[in-house]
Motif scaffolding. Sequence first.
Motif, PDB file in Angstrom:
ATOM      1  N   LEU A 254       0.983   0.645  -5.058  1.00  0.00           N
ATOM      2  CA  LEU A 254       0.076   1.021  -4.725  1.00  0.00           C
ATOM      3  C   LEU A 254      -0.142   2.354  -4.595  1.00  0.00           C
ATOM      4  O   LEU A 254      -0.218   3.745  -5.431  1.00  0.00           O
ATOM      5  CB  LEU A 254      -1.508   0.611  -4.567  1.00  0.00           C
ATOM      6  N   GLU A 255      -0.193   2.709  -3.265  1.00  0.00           N
ATOM      7  CA  GLU A 255      -0.075   3.882  -2.913  1.00  0.00           C
ATOM      8  C   GLU A 255       0.904   5.091  -2.867  1.00  0.00           C
ATOM      9  O   GLU A 255       1.006   6.414  -2.559  1.00  0.00           O
ATOM     10  CB  GLU A 255      -0.487   3.569  -0.989  1.00  0.00           C
ATOM     11  N   PHE A 256       1.994   4.465  -2.574  1.00  0.00           N
ATOM     12  CA  PHE A 256       3.862   5.265  -3.078  1.00  0.00           C
ATOM     13  C   PHE A 256       3.275   5.471  -4.443  1.00  0.00           C
ATOM     14  O   PHE A 256       3.711   6.686  -4.588  1.00  0.00           O
ATOM     15  CB  PHE A 256       4.123   4.308  -3.572  1.00  0.00           C
ATOM     16  N   LEU A 257       3.138   4.106  -5.560  1.00  0.00           N
ATOM     17  CA  LEU A 257       2.890   5.719  -6.436  1.00  0.00           C
ATOM     18  C   LEU A 257       2.757   5.951  -7.397  1.00  0.00           C
ATOM     19  O   LEU A 257       2.184   7.426  -8.083  1.00  0.00           O
ATOM     20  CB  LEU A 257       2.334   4.226  -7.834  1.00  0.00           C
ATOM     21  N   LYS A 258       1.263   6.325  -6.062  1.00  0.00           N
ATOM     22  CA  LYS A 258      -0.621   7.535  -6.100  1.00  0.00           C
ATOM     23  C   LYS A 258       1.171   9.052  -5.553  1.00  0.00           C
ATOM     24  O   LYS A 258       0.245  10.172  -6.688  1.00  0.00           O
ATOM     25  CB  LYS A 258      -0.872   7.225  -4.912  1.00  0.00           C
ATOM     26  N   ILE A 259       1.454   8.812  -4.925  1.00  0.00           N
ATOM     27  CA  ILE A 259       2.376   9.971  -4.016  1.00  0.00           C
ATOM     28  C   ILE A 259       3.161  10.410  -5.373  1.00  0.00           C
ATOM     29  O   ILE A 259       3.446  11.806  -5.348  1.00  0.00           O
ATOM     30  CB  ILE A 259       3.002   9.686  -2.942  1.00  0.00           C
ATOM     31  N   VAL A 260       3.364   9.657  -5.926  1.00  0.00           N
ATOM     32  CA  VAL A 260       4.520   9.923  -6.766  1.00  0.00           C
ATOM     33  C   VAL A 260       3.930  10.640  -8.179  1.00  0.00           C
ATOM     34  O   VAL A 260       4.518  11.831  -8.797  1.00  0.00           O
ATOM     35  CB  VAL A 260       5.340   7.940  -7.503  1.00  0.00           C
TER      36      VAL A 260
END
Length: 511
Positions: free
Chosen positions: A449-455
């Motif tokens: 989840l958190e990494f998808l937000k960054i992407v």
Amino acid sequence: MTLPYLTDDCIYYILQYLQNDHSTLFKCLLVNRFWCKSTIPLLYANPFANTTEKNYLITSTLILCFNKAEILQLKNQLGLSQINNINFDNFDKEHKPLFEYPKYLKYLKNCNNFIINFVISKWFAKYIPNLPIFCVDNIFPIFLQSILRQSRNIEQLDISLNLFYEESFKNFNFQNFTSNLTKLNSLSLNFNSSGTDHTVNKEIEQEFLRNIANFCTNASKLIIELPEIRRPLYQHDTSNGLIITTTTLEKLCTIIQHSLVHVEFIACDFSNVSLKRFNYLYNLEYLKFEYCKGILLNQCESLNFSSFKLKELSFKLNYWNVDVTSLMFKYLGASLQRLLVETPTKSLIENISMYCPNLIFLKIRICLRVDLSVIQLFKNLRTRILSITTLYDTDKFFINLANNISINIGKIFLFSYSRNSSKFLKFKKFLENCHNSFEMISLNYIIELEFLKIVLNYIERSNNSLKVLGMMKLGKELNDEELKLLNLIKAKGVEIVHYNTIYPDLCKFAF
């Protein structure tokens, strides 16, 4: 009314299309004589590929192709107690095979190593389950000798020269064998010492090299491996035997200089070896040095007169001054399109930037700590694709990397050996600080989840320039929030692909 029929050419094209489908090809054998005759060369071009239990039966086929001397050697190795387990009456001259099967071999890869030996050992285990291991080991060279003796169509040959230290090769006719290698286009020579020092066998090894140099005039790929250098406590042999080998290899390079396109040196010692020989490899396009040593700065000067236009150059774990590698770029860099280097220094990056104006792909492996001032020089690199594999994983490194990547680099591949929890912060720092024009980004990180937000933030910041994103574990079960973000990313026109599948597309060749 005459029934329509397939011409011979049509049948050949059909069989060629099926050449990797052995199951179907075996059925084609049964159509008629012509289909059988046309199918056999395809089946036996690379018979040890994709080995299954059915492939073990090739062992009996190979025994059928033994001559009397090889049958006798096999009997002697098995001994009286084991001979009765195999009916050798089936392998006498009254039971000749329909074809000379070994002559159709085209690809003899690692010819005295694991795969062929494994297939043979499995067959013998079925008929002689209690056969001692040392006996099985002594049987392998008999099969390899027989295969090499009968081969007529080999295009790729990978061979360890310690094979010639085996007793069964004592009277092997190397001249006849090497004269059959006129179709050879890829040759890999592994000088892997067996631990013996038999003068007779060294003479056999040299005879093989002399003969192969005379007959293999069309080879386009040559790999030379001297693995003793890899052992850090091993004192490399500089005896007369190695000098003779070096001389013979220089002769080999000289004779096939017009056809050689691809050359690899693995664990070779270039001490007192002139690099002028390279200048005569007129068509050389790919050059690789791995685990090599002994090249000095003054030796590189002769490369200034090279006549070839190198496209690919690779350096991996070599034991020489890094300035040697940097100097090679001065003389070989103008035509380079693909390059692999390790642990960059200031002079290395400066020379790549200065002398390699046509780079398409640059791969950098960072195994040691790198001064951050070196990373700042990355902004001068003239390449379209950058791949970085690193063991050195500080946040400052990734921030500096992001801030100093040239805008002309549109595709990037990052591999970090850190734990996932640590990689998250590093890749986060990179995506927050890098330029907005990447078309492709591939990271060895999982979907969460958190990494998808960054992407997603990067995509929105970059005005949707990103077209391809490579990540790991695409098959994991996603929660509702993760799935929603992933769909939002895809809706922005970004294709999500697996990290392992994007790499071949990223570099278009394998280092």
